[in-house]
Scaffold this active site. Structure first.
Site, mmCIF file in Angstrom:
data_model
loop_
_atom_site.group_PDB
_atom_site.id
_atom_site.type_symbol
_atom_site.label_atom_id
_atom_site.label_comp_id
_atom_site.label_asym_id
_atom_site.label_seq_id
_atom_site.Cartn_x
_atom_site.Cartn_y
_atom_site.Cartn_z
ATOM 1 N N GLU A 2 2.757 -0.141 8.111
ATOM 2 C CA GLU A 2 4.201 -0.056 7.943
ATOM 3 C C GLU A 2 4.896 -1.255 8.589
ATOM 4 O O GLU A 2 5.886 -1.772 8.063
ATOM 5 C CB GLU A 2 4.738 1.247 8.537
ATOM 6 C CG GLU A 2 4.492 2.463 7.686
ATOM 7 C CD GLU A 2 5.083 2.344 6.296
ATOM 8 O OE1 GLU A 2 6.251 1.912 6.159
ATOM 9 O OE2 GLU A 2 4.368 2.663 5.333
ATOM 10 N N HIS A 30 3.974 -3.457 0.190
ATOM 11 C CA HIS A 30 2.822 -2.545 0.226
ATOM 12 C C HIS A 30 1.852 -2.882 -0.901
ATOM 13 O O HIS A 30 0.631 -2.925 -0.704
ATOM 14 C CB HIS A 30 3.289 -1.093 0.061
ATOM 15 C CG HIS A 30 3.632 -0.407 1.354
ATOM 16 N ND1 HIS A 30 2.803 -0.407 2.443
ATOM 17 C CD2 HIS A 30 4.724 0.337 1.702
ATOM 18 C CE1 HIS A 30 3.360 0.292 3.429
ATOM 19 N NE2 HIS A 30 4.522 0.742 3.001
ATOM 20 N N GLU A 55 8.461 -1.892 -0.387
ATOM 21 C CA GLU A 55 7.473 -1.254 -1.257
ATOM 22 C C GLU A 55 6.655 -2.282 -2.035
ATOM 23 O O GLU A 55 5.438 -2.120 -2.216
ATOM 24 C CB GLU A 55 8.169 -0.282 -2.216
ATOM 25 C CG GLU A 55 8.919 0.846 -1.538
ATOM 26 C CD GLU A 55 8.056 1.648 -0.576
ATOM 27 O OE1 GLU A 55 6.820 1.720 -0.784
ATOM 28 O OE2 GLU A 55 8.603 2.185 0.393
#
Length: 304
Positions: A222, A148, A145
């Site tokens: 991803e 990201h 995360e």
């Protein structure tokens, strides 16, 4: 899953139809005509990018409200202290500002990141993840995360959605005008009911293709976030976390605003695969095993 996809598409198509009504009915009532393609492009860009960036600016607030996430201000126990310290260390390694760290109540194993920029983000994990994963696996999920955020995925997705929205608005009306002109035998009588019906259908068709493009990009990033997570936490930890995610069986109760930024995605087959925000877990694991990881990959947003 099909119901969630249908709701997502219906929401986006409803927005496009509303914009079409504004541009073709409301604005002409005030003497504003968009017959010129240049004017149409400007108005489409304003509407197309406007909605995307409003959603981006409100993304943290919406995520907290929709999931009921509890932001860790002062760690109340050892688990919260570990979460906060781990994200802090990873954020420093990735070269970004410290995100807010939160926990939300949900049974599935999941986590997400959102926020308007790399230095003002939110990283949240589910209670299901904290129950089902060990510390090494949870560390890898947090690293995914944080990657990201470091890769600027939230802003990139907003830009892409703005471009796609603009494309749909303009193309539907240009093609609709051409079809309406052909059906009317070239008579220049202005847009009628047939034109609005044609544009409505084209909005849905082009909107569906735009959603496929957005989801293709979502699947691509991803892989980058997995590789970034492996760089920050270790390849084997990241692989173990993805292996553990298989017990989710495709469950994802995150609201659509942040679902694409969760680590766990839904499962689909056939044409449904084109509307998935995440690649299959087996494919992600295989890609991670074969990846050549660069220590600077997270900072640069590039994985070799």
């Amino acid at each position: 899953m099909f119901k969630r996809i249908t709701l997502f598409l219906a929401t986006n198509l409803a927005v496009l139809v509303l914009l079409g009504i504004i541009m073709n009915v409301v604005l002409p009532m005030f003497g504003i005509q968009l017959g010129n393609n240049g004017a149409l492009l400007v108005m489409a860009a304003l509407f197309g990018f406007g909605g995307s960036f409003v959603s981006l600016m409100l993304s943290k607030w919406m995520a907290k409200r929709s999931t009921g996430a509890h932001v860790i201000q002062q760690p109340a126990n050892e688990m919260e202290q570990w979460l906060f310290t781990t994200v802090q260390r990873q954020a420093q390694a990735a070269g970004i500002g410290m995100p807010e760290v939160a926990i939300y109540d949900a049974p599935e194993i999941n986590a997400f990141a959102t926020g308007a920029n790399r230095n003002n983000a939110l990283v949240a994990v589910s209670t299901g993840l904290l129950r089902a994963m060990d510390r090494d696996q949870a560390e890898a999920v947090l690293a995914h995360e944080v990657s990201h955020v470091a890769n600027g995925d939230m802003v990139t997705m907003a830009l892409l959605q703005g471009v796609l929205n603009t494309f749909v608005i303009v193309l539907a009306r240009v093609v609709g005008r051409a079809i309406d002109g052909y059906l009317s035998g070239g008579r220049n009588e202005g847009p009628g009911l047939a034109y609005f019906a044609i544009v409505f259908v084209l909005d849905m068709i082009f909107g569906l293709f735009a959603s496929m493009i957005a989801m293709w990009f979502s699947r691509h990033r991803e892989f980058r976030a997995d590789a970034g997570g492996a760089t920050l936490a270790g390849r084997e930890k990241m692989i173990a976390a993805l292996e553990r995610l298989k017990i989710n069986h495709g469950e994802n109760t995150l609201p659509k605003q942040v679902a694409a930024f969760g680590i766990s995605g839904a499962i689909g087959h056939g044409l449904k695969k084109l509307l998935l925000s995440h690649p299959p877990l087996d494919v992600r694991i295989e890609a991670l095993r074969n990846a050549s990881l660069d220590g600077n990959a997270v900072r640069q947003g590039v994985v070799a």
